[in-house]
Design a protein around this motif. Structure first.
Motif, PDB file in Angstrom:
ATOM      1  N   ILE A  62       0.833  -1.200   0.000  1.00 27.42           N
ATOM      2  CA  ILE A  62       0.000   0.000   0.000  1.00 27.42           C
ATOM      3  C   ILE A  62       0.867   1.249   0.000  1.00 27.42           C
ATOM      4  O   ILE A  62       1.759   1.407   0.844  1.00 27.42           O
ATOM      5  N   GLY A  63       0.601   2.135  -0.943  1.00 27.29           N
ATOM      6  CA  GLY A  63       1.223   3.452  -0.983  1.00 27.29           C
ATOM      7  C   GLY A  63       0.215   4.511  -0.599  1.00 27.29           C
ATOM      8  O   GLY A  63      -0.985   4.370  -0.875  1.00 27.29           O
ATOM      9  N   SER A 109       5.776   5.276 -12.038  1.00 27.96           N
ATOM     10  CA  SER A 109       7.089   5.007 -11.450  1.00 27.96           C
ATOM     11  C   SER A 109       7.014   3.964 -10.333  1.00 27.96           C
ATOM     12  O   SER A 109       7.957   3.200 -10.128  1.00 27.96           O
ATOM     13  N   GLY A 110       5.891   3.899  -9.629  1.00 30.34           N
ATOM     14  CA  GLY A 110       5.747   2.935  -8.547  1.00 30.34           C
ATOM     15  C   GLY A 110       5.117   1.635  -8.958  1.00 30.34           C
ATOM     16  O   GLY A 110       4.973   0.733  -8.133  1.00 30.34           O
ATOM     17  N   ARG A 111       4.711   1.546 -10.231  1.00 31.55           N
ATOM     18  CA  ARG A 111       4.093   0.331 -10.771  1.00 31.55           C
ATOM     19  C   ARG A 111       2.884  -0.112  -9.928  1.00 31.55           C
ATOM     20  O   ARG A 111       2.737  -1.285  -9.572  1.00 31.55           O
ATOM     21  N   TYR A 112       2.017   0.849  -9.642  1.00 28.29           N
ATOM     22  CA  TYR A 112       0.795   0.542  -8.898  1.00 28.29           C
ATOM     23  C   TYR A 112      -0.247  -0.058  -9.827  1.00 28.29           C
ATOM     24  O   TYR A 112      -0.422   0.389 -10.964  1.00 28.29           O
ATOM     25  N   ALA A 113      -0.952  -1.081  -9.341  1.00 26.02           N
ATOM     26  CA  ALA A 113      -1.984  -1.755 -10.123  1.00 26.02           C
ATOM     27  C   ALA A 113      -3.377  -1.203  -9.866  1.00 26.02           C
ATOM     28  O   ALA A 113      -4.260  -1.318 -10.713  1.00 26.02           O
ATOM     29  N   LEU A 148      -7.569   7.782 -16.603  1.00 21.55           N
ATOM     30  CA  LEU A 148      -6.924   7.037 -15.526  1.00 21.55           C
ATOM     31  C   LEU A 148      -7.005   5.533 -15.741  1.00 21.55           C
ATOM     32  O   LEU A 148      -6.052   4.798 -15.425  1.00 21.55           O
ATOM     33  N   ALA A 149      -8.137   5.044 -16.253  1.00 17.89           N
ATOM     34  CA  ALA A 149      -8.331   3.607 -16.404  1.00 17.89           C
ATOM     35  C   ALA A 149      -7.383   2.991 -17.421  1.00 17.89           C
ATOM     36  O   ALA A 149      -7.206   1.770 -17.439  1.00 17.89           O
ATOM     37  N   ARG A 150      -6.771   3.804 -18.290  1.00 17.84           N
ATOM     38  CA  ARG A 150      -5.776   3.274 -19.219  1.00 17.84           C
ATOM     39  C   ARG A 150      -4.482   2.938 -18.485  1.00 17.84           C
ATOM     40  O   ARG A 150      -3.616   2.258 -19.039  1.00 17.84           O
ATOM     41  N   ARG A 151      -4.350   3.464 -17.273  1.00 18.69           N
ATOM     42  CA  ARG A 151      -3.075   3.369 -16.573  1.00 18.69           C
ATOM     43  C   ARG A 151      -3.126   2.529 -15.304  1.00 18.69           C
ATOM     44  O   ARG A 151      -2.090   2.077 -14.824  1.00 18.69           O
ATOM     45  N   VAL A 152      -4.320   2.330 -14.741  1.00 23.71           N
ATOM     46  CA  VAL A 152      -4.406   1.695 -13.431  1.00 23.71           C
ATOM     47  C   VAL A 152      -5.810   1.137 -13.225  1.00 23.71           C
ATOM     48  O   VAL A 152      -6.773   1.616 -13.834  1.00 23.71           O
ATOM     49  N   GLY A 153      -5.939   0.124 -12.368  1.00 21.29           N
ATOM     50  CA  GLY A 153      -7.246  -0.396 -12.002  1.00 21.29           C
ATOM     51  C   GLY A 153      -7.991   0.599 -11.135  1.00 21.29           C
ATOM     52  O   GLY A 153      -7.456   1.078 -10.121  1.00 21.29           O
ATOM     53  N   LEU A 154      -9.203   0.938 -11.525  1.00 24.04           N
ATOM     54  CA  LEU A 154      -9.972   1.975 -10.832  1.00 24.04           C
ATOM     55  C   LEU A 154     -11.459   1.664 -10.946  1.00 24.04           C
ATOM     56  O   LEU A 154     -11.974   1.497 -12.052  1.00 24.04           O
ATOM     57  N   ALA A 155     -12.151   1.585  -9.812  1.00 22.51           N
ATOM     58  CA  ALA A 155     -13.590   1.315  -9.805  1.00 22.51           C
ATOM     59  C   ALA A 155     -14.331   2.541  -9.303  1.00 22.51           C
ATOM     60  O   ALA A 155     -14.428   2.783  -8.096  1.00 22.51           O
ATOM     61  N   VAL A 156     -14.821   3.354 -10.236  1.00 19.28           N
ATOM     62  CA  VAL A 156     -15.620   4.530  -9.902  1.00 19.28           C
ATOM     63  C   VAL A 156     -16.800   4.604 -10.859  1.00 19.28           C
ATOM     64  O   VAL A 156     -16.730   4.100 -11.983  1.00 19.28           O
ATOM     65  N   PRO A 157     -17.894   5.245 -10.456  1.00 13.45           N
ATOM     66  CA  PRO A 157     -19.061   5.385 -11.330  1.00 13.45           C
ATOM     67  C   PRO A 157     -18.817   6.459 -12.388  1.00 13.45           C
ATOM     68  O   PRO A 157     -17.814   7.177 -12.365  1.00 13.45           O
ATOM     69  N   SER A 196      -1.275   1.287 -20.436  1.00 13.75           N
ATOM     70  CA  SER A 196      -1.970   0.912 -19.202  1.00 13.75           C
ATOM     71  C   SER A 196      -1.056   0.125 -18.284  1.00 13.75           C
ATOM     72  O   SER A 196      -0.242  -0.674 -18.723  1.00 13.75           O
ATOM     73  N   LEU A 197      -1.261   0.329 -16.966  1.00 10.96           N
ATOM     74  CA  LEU A 197      -0.507  -0.439 -15.976  1.00 10.96           C
ATOM     75  C   LEU A 197      -1.434  -1.447 -15.302  1.00 10.96           C
ATOM     76  O   LEU A 197      -1.056  -2.092 -14.336  1.00 10.96           O
ATOM     77  N   ARG A 198      -2.640  -1.591 -15.746  1.00  7.82           N
ATOM     78  CA  ARG A 198      -3.569  -2.507 -15.103  1.00  7.82           C
ATOM     79  C   ARG A 198      -3.035  -3.919 -15.168  1.00  7.82           C
ATOM     80  O   ARG A 198      -2.511  -4.372 -16.190  1.00  7.82           O
ATOM     81  N   GLY A 199      -3.171  -4.622 -14.062  1.00  4.08           N
ATOM     82  CA  GLY A 199      -2.756  -6.008 -14.001  1.00  4.08           C
ATOM     83  C   GLY A 199      -1.316  -6.187 -13.552  1.00  4.08           C
ATOM     84  O   GLY A 199      -0.902  -7.306 -13.282  1.00  4.08           O
ATOM     85  N   ARG A 200      -0.525  -5.125 -13.479  1.00  2.00           N
ATOM     86  CA  ARG A 200       0.847  -5.286 -12.969  1.00  2.00           C
ATOM     87  C   ARG A 200       0.801  -5.611 -11.486  1.00  2.00           C
ATOM     88  O   ARG A 200       0.151  -4.958 -10.719  1.00  2.00           O
ATOM     89  N   ARG A 201       1.544  -6.611 -11.081  1.00  3.95           N
ATOM     90  CA  ARG A 201       1.490  -7.063  -9.690  1.00  3.95           C
ATOM     91  C   ARG A 201       2.881  -7.355  -9.187  1.00  3.95           C
ATOM     92  O   ARG A 201       3.793  -7.552  -9.958  1.00  3.95           O
TER      93      ARG A 201
END
Length: 443
Positions: free
Chosen positions: A44-45, A87-91, A110-119, A438-443
């Motif tokens: 967690i960051g 830079s932090g490779r956040y998923a 934002l969703a192109r870069r990271v997992g995000l659940a917002v309406p 996108s960075l989605r899925g990076r773990r």
């Protein structure tokens, strides 16, 4: 921006490898409780403008990133977050408070870069704005206390029924809500709001009658309009801004179904909570507030339902089903926030010390109740914010309002802040934050 090696960047190992989650702020009790719910499961960051925000003092915080204020400088804040995510490779980017308003407006970028659940932003505006929420409840057919929308607080040409609540369109922790008991109090309220600039460019104000019953709250997670999970609590005691500071898990007839209807109507995606009054005499409810975020969710975790974890899983695109029902009757409180509430009521040092002793020994009203904020057995660092606040209050109990204000300002969304977000140009934002893959899925 904060780079590794700069004075405003801190990263430490917390023994967790795997999915990296970035919190949108670290000052609120919502963020602290989300930290407990996710700590040990994810890296967690924390992004926050305050170097000494409370979530920084935790063994569960793996990194700290000092960022611009999201409400005062939303574009700079967005630019900072995208840089940090890359830079932090956040998923996952997890909105723990009012930042959801900004994230929703620019969720495509934002969703192109990271997992995000917002309406979608239109849905967020309808629950975030108090005047729009009044209209929304009428549209869906959900009960609420009698309310009307006015253009000003001047009594000329209109009458008010007292007592009533005056609600500005946007406020956090009750900063834009006032209980008014009569004409003279209304004049004082109007003058105070005008002097503070809170009425500037405000064209709609909600005047609402008080409701009766037990103040309650239902928190939930939706996935593309489908209700995934819900958790209900009743207030044992309310405090700062009218929020629950002592609660127990409960269940009220029809509330979850009402919530389901509302979420389906808005095609909601992500976290949502509703506040309402429940009258046990006739099992009736009246809804009066909504927020497009997870809120203080550790009572749910203690009750066997980890809403924060569900939000992360949905952010990663997982289809979440088969969630267990929470246990009823679980008692919990917000720890040192109770001290602030007591000081705001005028409690002196002796009363504050007695409360502090009872909180830590589990005596009196705290018997059998869990502390949602200070949990030294799980997280020794949680003692530091409590000790700092307790010492400040004991030295000068009158500092309570100042402590609350400077903390809430870090994550609150005022009407002026909402306008700044709404005025941002999509083209300029896209140009400023770039078009990285996108960075989605990076773990």
């Amino acid at each position: 921006m904060t780079e590794p090696g700069s004075p405003d960047f801190e990263c430490r190992s917390n023994g967790v490898s795997g999915t990296k989650v970035l919190f949108s702020e670290g000052a609120s009790s919502s963020a602290r409780q989300t930290l407990y719910s996710l700590g040990g499961k994810y890296f967690i960051g924390i992004a926050d403008p305050d170097r000494i925000c409370q979530c920084r003092f935790s063994r569960f915080a793996g990194a700290f990133h000092r960022c611009p204020s999201f409400s005062a400088k939303p574009l700079e804040y967005l630019e900072f977050l995208v840089h940090t995510i890359r830079s932090g490779r956040y998923a996952v980017l997890l909105p723990t408070h009012e930042q959801v308003y900004l994230f929703s407006r620019f969720q495509d970028q934002l969703a192109r870069r990271v997992g995000l659940a917002v309406p979608n932003f239109a849905a967020v505006r309808r629950v975030q704005s108090k005047s729009d929420f009044v209209r929304l409840l009428d549209e869906v057919g959900l009960p609420q206390p009698p309310a009307r929308i006015v253009g000003s607080l001047d009594e000329a040409g209109q009458t008010f029924e007292y007592p009533c609540y005056v609600k500005l369109p946007h406020s956090t922790a009750g900063t834009g809500v006032r209980l008014v008991t009569g004409p003279e109090a209304m004049r004082r309220t109007a003058d105070e709001l005008r002097r503070s600039g809170k009425l500037e460019n405000v064209s709609e104000i909600v005047i609402q009658q008080p409701a009766t019953g037990v103040q309650s709250l239902v928190q939930s997670i939706f996935q593309r309009g489908r209700l995934v999970a819900a958790h209900t609590t009743e207030a044992i005691q309310v405090g700062i801004g009218g929020g629950q500071i002592f609660r127990h898990s409960a269940a009220h007839p029809g509330v979850v179904e009402d919530l389901r209807r509302l979420g389906e109507h808005l095609e909601w995606h992500g976290a949502l909570f509703l506040e309402y009054f429940y009258d046990p005499a006739n099992a009736s409810v009246q809804y009066f507030e909504a927020n497009p975020r997870i809120g203080e969710a550790y009572n749910a975790t203690l009750s066997g339902l980890n809403l924060a974890d569900l939000l992360v899983r949905i952010s990663l695109g997982e289809d979440v089903r088969g969630v267990p029902s929470p246990q009823l009757g679980v008692r919990s409180h917000v720890g040192f926030m109770l001290l602030l509430a007591e000081a705001l009521r005028g409690g002196g040092r002796a009363r504050l010390l007695r409360h502090l002793w009872q909180i830590h020994t589990g005596r009196g009203m705290y018997t059998g109740a869990e502390n949602e904020i200070t949990r030294p057995a799980d997280d020794w660092g949680s003692l530091i914010p409590e000790l700092a606040v307790a010492l400040e209050l004991l030295l000068k109990p009158g500092q309570a309002r100042s402590i609350v204000d400077r903390t809430v300002n870090n994550y609150s969304l005022s009407d002026a802040g909402a306008r700044l977000v709404e005025q941002l140009d999509h083209g300029e934002v896209s140009a400023r934050i770039g078009c990285e893959p996108s960075l989605r899925g990076r773990r």
